[in-house]
Design a protein around this motif. Structure first.
Motif, PDB file in Angstrom:
ATOM      1  N   GLU A   1     -24.478  37.490  22.113  1.00 35.13           N
ATOM      2  CA  GLU A   1     -23.004  37.558  22.427  1.00 35.13           C
ATOM      3  C   GLU A   1     -22.737  37.449  23.964  1.00 35.13           C
ATOM      4  OE1 GLU A   1     -19.232  40.532  21.524  1.00 35.13           O
ATOM      5  OE2 GLU A   1     -20.785  40.592  20.415  1.00 35.13           O
TER       6      GLU A   1
ATOM      7  N   PHE B   1     -19.470  33.085  16.024  1.00 34.59           N
ATOM      8  CA  PHE B   1     -18.720  32.819  17.446  1.00 34.59           C
ATOM      9  C   PHE B   1     -17.487  31.711  17.021  1.00 34.59           C
ATOM     10  CE2 PHE B   1     -23.093  34.030  18.604  1.00 34.59           C
ATOM     11  CZ  PHE B   1     -22.931  35.546  19.156  1.00 34.59           C
ATOM     12  N   ASP B   2     -16.457  32.133  17.459  1.00 31.79           N
ATOM     13  CA  ASP B   2     -15.387  31.222  17.524  1.00 31.79           C
ATOM     14  C   ASP B   2     -15.185  31.038  18.867  1.00 31.79           C
ATOM     15  OD1 ASP B   2     -13.436  29.572  16.725  1.00 31.79           O
ATOM     16  OD2 ASP B   2     -12.054  31.090  16.301  1.00 31.79           O
TER      17      ASP B   2
ATOM     18  N   GLN C   1     -17.580  26.593  15.938  1.00 32.54           N
ATOM     19  CA  GLN C   1     -17.605  27.902  15.431  1.00 32.54           C
ATOM     20  C   GLN C   1     -19.439  27.869  15.357  1.00 32.54           C
ATOM     21  OE1 GLN C   1     -16.183  28.302  11.731  1.00 32.54           O
ATOM     22  NE2 GLN C   1     -14.663  29.871  12.429  1.00 32.54           N
TER      23      GLN C   1
ATOM     24  N   LEU D   1     -13.562  33.119  21.648  1.00 34.32           N
ATOM     25  CA  LEU D   1     -12.014  33.668  20.972  1.00 34.32           C
ATOM     26  C   LEU D   1     -12.531  34.897  20.056  1.00 34.32           C
ATOM     27  CD1 LEU D   1     -10.517  30.284  20.065  1.00 34.32           C
ATOM     28  CD2 LEU D   1     -10.035  31.741  22.105  1.00 34.32           C
ATOM     29  N   SER D   2     -13.513  35.161  19.532  1.00 33.30           N
ATOM     30  CA  SER D   2     -13.808  36.015  18.498  1.00 33.30           C
ATOM     31  C   SER D   2     -15.118  36.170  18.078  1.00 33.30           C
ATOM     32  CB  SER D   2     -12.707  35.893  17.170  1.00 33.30           C
ATOM     33  OG  SER D   2     -13.449  34.754  16.153  1.00 33.30           O
ATOM     34  N   VAL D   3     -15.655  37.181  17.572  1.00 31.24           N
ATOM     35  CA  VAL D   3     -17.053  37.388  17.133  1.00 31.24           C
ATOM     36  C   VAL D   3     -16.848  38.155  15.902  1.00 31.24           C
ATOM     37  CG1 VAL D   3     -19.388  38.279  17.576  1.00 31.24           C
ATOM     38  CG2 VAL D   3     -17.781  37.320  19.366  1.00 31.24           C
ATOM     39  N   ARG D   4     -17.582  37.862  14.912  1.00 30.68           N
ATOM     40  CA  ARG D   4     -17.606  38.463  13.579  1.00 30.68           C
ATOM     41  C   ARG D   4     -19.215  38.556  13.288  1.00 30.68           C
ATOM     42  NH1 ARG D   4     -14.745  35.089   9.498  1.00 30.68           N
ATOM     43  NH2 ARG D   4     -14.972  33.335  10.921  1.00 30.68           N
TER      44      ARG D   4
END
Length: 97
Positions: free
Chosen positions: A74, A8-9, A53, A86-89
């Motif tokens: 999430e 998680f960013d 992160q 901002l983003s999830v990978r």
């Protein structure tokens, strides 16, 4: 056996200009994620103010359970009103990997 990871960013509020203030936002998120009985740590952007992160790792017998736990993680992070996700990978590894 299946393993899953998520990175998680997150963008922290503008008042997190010091590392002490940054930890005040990140520490409760890490504690909340640990309720899912997973491994969790702040892994990136350690010296950057206003960014973090956070990574989680899950091990389970079924891929569906791994996905369910990562979904819950999430939702928890995205639901925190004080930060912006901002983003999830995500990655899933199975026995054949």
């Amino acid at each position: 056996m299946f393993t899953g990871t998520a990175l998680f960013d997150v963008l922290l509020p503008g008042d997190s200009r010091s590392l002490k203030a940054k930890r005040a936002y990140v520490r409760p998120i890490l504690a909340a994620l640990r309720r899912f009985e997973i491994s969790v740590a702040e892994v990136g952007a350690l010296e950057l103010h206003g960014r973090a992160q956070i990574a989680v790792a899950v091990v389970a017998a079924e891929a569906g359970h791994v996905g369910e736990v990562l979904d819950n993680c999430e939702r928890l992070v995205a639901g925190r009103p004080e930060i912006e996700l901002l983003s999830v990978r995500r990655r899933l590894h199975g026995e054949d990997d």
